[in-house]
Motif scaffolding. Structure first.
Motif, PDB file in Angstrom:
ATOM      1  N   GLU A 147      72.610  31.212 136.947  1.00 50.73           N
ATOM      2  CA  GLU A 147      72.417  29.926 137.604  1.00 50.73           C
ATOM      3  C   GLU A 147      71.408  29.072 136.841  1.00 50.73           C
ATOM      4  O   GLU A 147      71.588  27.866 136.671  1.00 50.73           O
ATOM      5  CB  GLU A 147      71.942  30.153 139.038  1.00 50.73           C
TER       6      GLU A 147
ATOM      7  N   ASP B 197      72.484  37.234 138.454  1.00 52.45           N
ATOM      8  CA  ASP B 197      73.039  36.053 139.114  1.00 52.45           C
ATOM      9  C   ASP B 197      72.101  34.855 138.972  1.00 52.45           C
ATOM     10  O   ASP B 197      72.536  33.739 138.658  1.00 52.45           O
ATOM     11  CB  ASP B 197      73.253  36.335 140.609  1.00 52.45           C
TER      12      ASP B 197
ATOM     13  N   HIS C 297      80.489  31.565 141.452  1.00 49.91           N
ATOM     14  CA  HIS C 297      80.194  32.830 140.772  1.00 49.91           C
ATOM     15  C   HIS C 297      81.273  33.895 140.987  1.00 49.91           C
ATOM     16  O   HIS C 297      81.066  35.054 140.659  1.00 49.91           O
ATOM     17  CB  HIS C 297      78.836  33.361 141.241  1.00 49.91           C
TER      18      HIS C 297
ATOM     19  N   ARG D  89      74.426  38.527 147.523  1.00 49.29           N
ATOM     20  CA  ARG D  89      74.289  37.824 146.255  1.00 49.29           C
ATOM     21  C   ARG D  89      74.410  36.312 146.454  1.00 49.29           C
ATOM     22  O   ARG D  89      73.672  35.522 145.852  1.00 49.29           O
ATOM     23  CB  ARG D  89      75.336  38.327 145.269  1.00 49.29           C
TER      24      ARG D  89
ATOM     25  N   SER E 246      71.232  41.119 141.017  1.00 50.78           N
ATOM     26  CA  SER E 246      70.675  39.932 141.668  1.00 50.78           C
ATOM     27  C   SER E 246      69.953  39.047 140.650  1.00 50.78           C
ATOM     28  O   SER E 246      70.112  37.824 140.646  1.00 50.78           O
ATOM     29  CB  SER E 246      69.706  40.349 142.784  1.00 50.78           C
TER      30      SER E 246
ATOM     31  N   LEU F 247      71.641  33.268 145.717  1.00 49.95           N
ATOM     32  CA  LEU F 247      71.923  32.086 144.914  1.00 49.95           C
ATOM     33  C   LEU F 247      71.679  30.805 145.713  1.00 49.95           C
ATOM     34  O   LEU F 247      71.120  29.838 145.189  1.00 49.95           O
ATOM     35  CB  LEU F 247      73.372  32.135 144.426  1.00 49.95           C
TER      36      LEU F 247
ATOM     37  N   GLU G 294      79.497  44.619 136.360  1.00 55.84           N
ATOM     38  CA  GLU G 294      78.838  43.335 136.603  1.00 55.84           C
ATOM     39  C   GLU G 294      77.807  43.043 135.523  1.00 55.84           C
ATOM     40  O   GLU G 294      77.692  41.909 135.057  1.00 55.84           O
ATOM     41  CB  GLU G 294      78.161  43.348 137.977  1.00 55.84           C
TER      42      GLU G 294
END
Length: 345
Positions: A338, A334, A39, A67, A331, A71, A172
């Motif tokens: 995924e 992310d 990432h 973070r 968060s 993950l 982000e």
């Protein structure tokens, strides 16, 4: 052993999650580096001493470490004990990757679209109102862009302005939108910083000035003009574009935004504004973490700078306000990335 004081921090949760996954400190460090690498996160060393410090409460993990932990363990920051949950934030991560259909399932795209819809709704303050509201229409465009990348959808381009204070997480979040939509992503600082610094020097100023009249009156207008002209180059050839910049003055100027909407309408372009809301403590942490020279004045004069921030309100032109207090939206972004990777791999 001295424990670092952090409101709501429960360091033992990290050890519990690590042991539940059957990992040693060394193995957790290796997995953490792998998650960070996938990432693009900076997790220096991630050795067993550092992880031990995190679990014992002597070292509070920085933004990228937190973070990467989320993950690795497929959990939220509150679940990992980094902080208490926000009032509207779920304690339990609701994206269950194992329950999504396999790539060969014809419902894969619908499952991915649902993940995106849910993520967009969760990060929006007050949720998404149904019907032809700006929030619902923008969410539909984001999902539509996902479908376009897999065949079909509207060819009409859209201009998305993502604004927010320094360190709020707007860059982000813009990258997250770009990842899932395929829309072009332009960051103001990446596009103009070197020219801005050289121009400030040529005018006898500090290359890292972002607060004096010299920058605000002589340089900033040109900086934003470069950003907008680059956006028009993309939009004029049908490429939807996301712009990441503070946009503080612009989004608070309803006349400016009306002119932008009119210009877009004349060209057959949709336009939407997103405001990323964050708390001052988190913004300061992000700013300290990125260690950019242009932030030196803010950090040296933090109290003066912070008193001028309106963190509880959004500009009047914002269609959607993203709640990134304590990094909650980033968060979730992310974890959504995924999930989509697992769906498509």
């Amino acid at each position: 052993m001295k424990t670092t004081q952090r409101p709501g921090w429960t360091p033992s949760r990290l050890r519990e999650h690590r042991e539940a996954h059957g990992l040693t400190l060394e193995a957790a460090g290796e997995r953490l580096r792998q998650a960070a690498s996938r990432h693009g996160l900076a997790v220096p060393a991630a050795n067993f001493q550092t992880l031990w410090g995190h679990e014992q409460g002597t070292i509070f993990p920085g933004p990228h470490y937190r973070r990467a932990y989320c993950l690795l363990y497929q959990a939220t920051e509150p679940e990992l004990g980094f902080r208490p949950p926000l009032p509207s934030e779920s304690q339990k991560a609701e994206i269950v990757i194992s329950e999504l259909p396999a790539p060969t399932d014809p419902a894969t795209d619908n499952a991915a679209a649902q993940v995106i819809e849910e993520a967009f709704t969760k990060v929006s303050v007050g949720g998404i109102e149904l019907g032809d509201t700006p929030q619902a229409l923008l969410r539909a465009r984001v999902v539509d862009a996902w479908r376009r990348r897999h065949g079909g959808g509207s060819p009409k381009p859209i201009l998305v302005l993502v604004g927010g204070y320094a360190g709020s997480g707007k860059t982000e979040f813009s990258r997250f939108l770009s990842d899932i939509t395929g829309w072009a992503f332009l960051d103001k600082d990446s596009l103009t910083r070197f020219i801005v610094e050289r121009l400030l020097i040529s005018l006898g100023g500090d290359p890292h000035d972002r607060h004096t009249d010299l920058y605000l009156k002589e340089v900033r207008p040109l900086e934003y003009r470069c950003l907008m002209e680059t956006a028009w180059d993309n939009l004029n050839v049908g490429t939807s574009t996301i712009l990441s910049a503070p946009f503080i003055a612009e989004l608070n100027d309803e006349a400016w935004f009306a002119r932008l909407e009119n210009r877009c309408a004349a060209k057959g372009i949709d336009v939407a504004a997103i405001w990323v809301r964050c708390d001052t403590d988190s913004m300061r942490e992000y700013i300290e973490f990125r260690a950019a020279a242009r932030d030196a004045w803010k950090l040296s004069n933090w109290d003066q700078y912070a008193t001028g921030l309106k963190v509880e309100t959004s500009p009047p032109t914002a269609h959607v306000t993203v709640d990134n207090r304590l990094g909650a939206a980033i968060s979730l972004a992310d974890q959504t990335r995924e999930a989509l990777k697992r769906i498509l791999s």
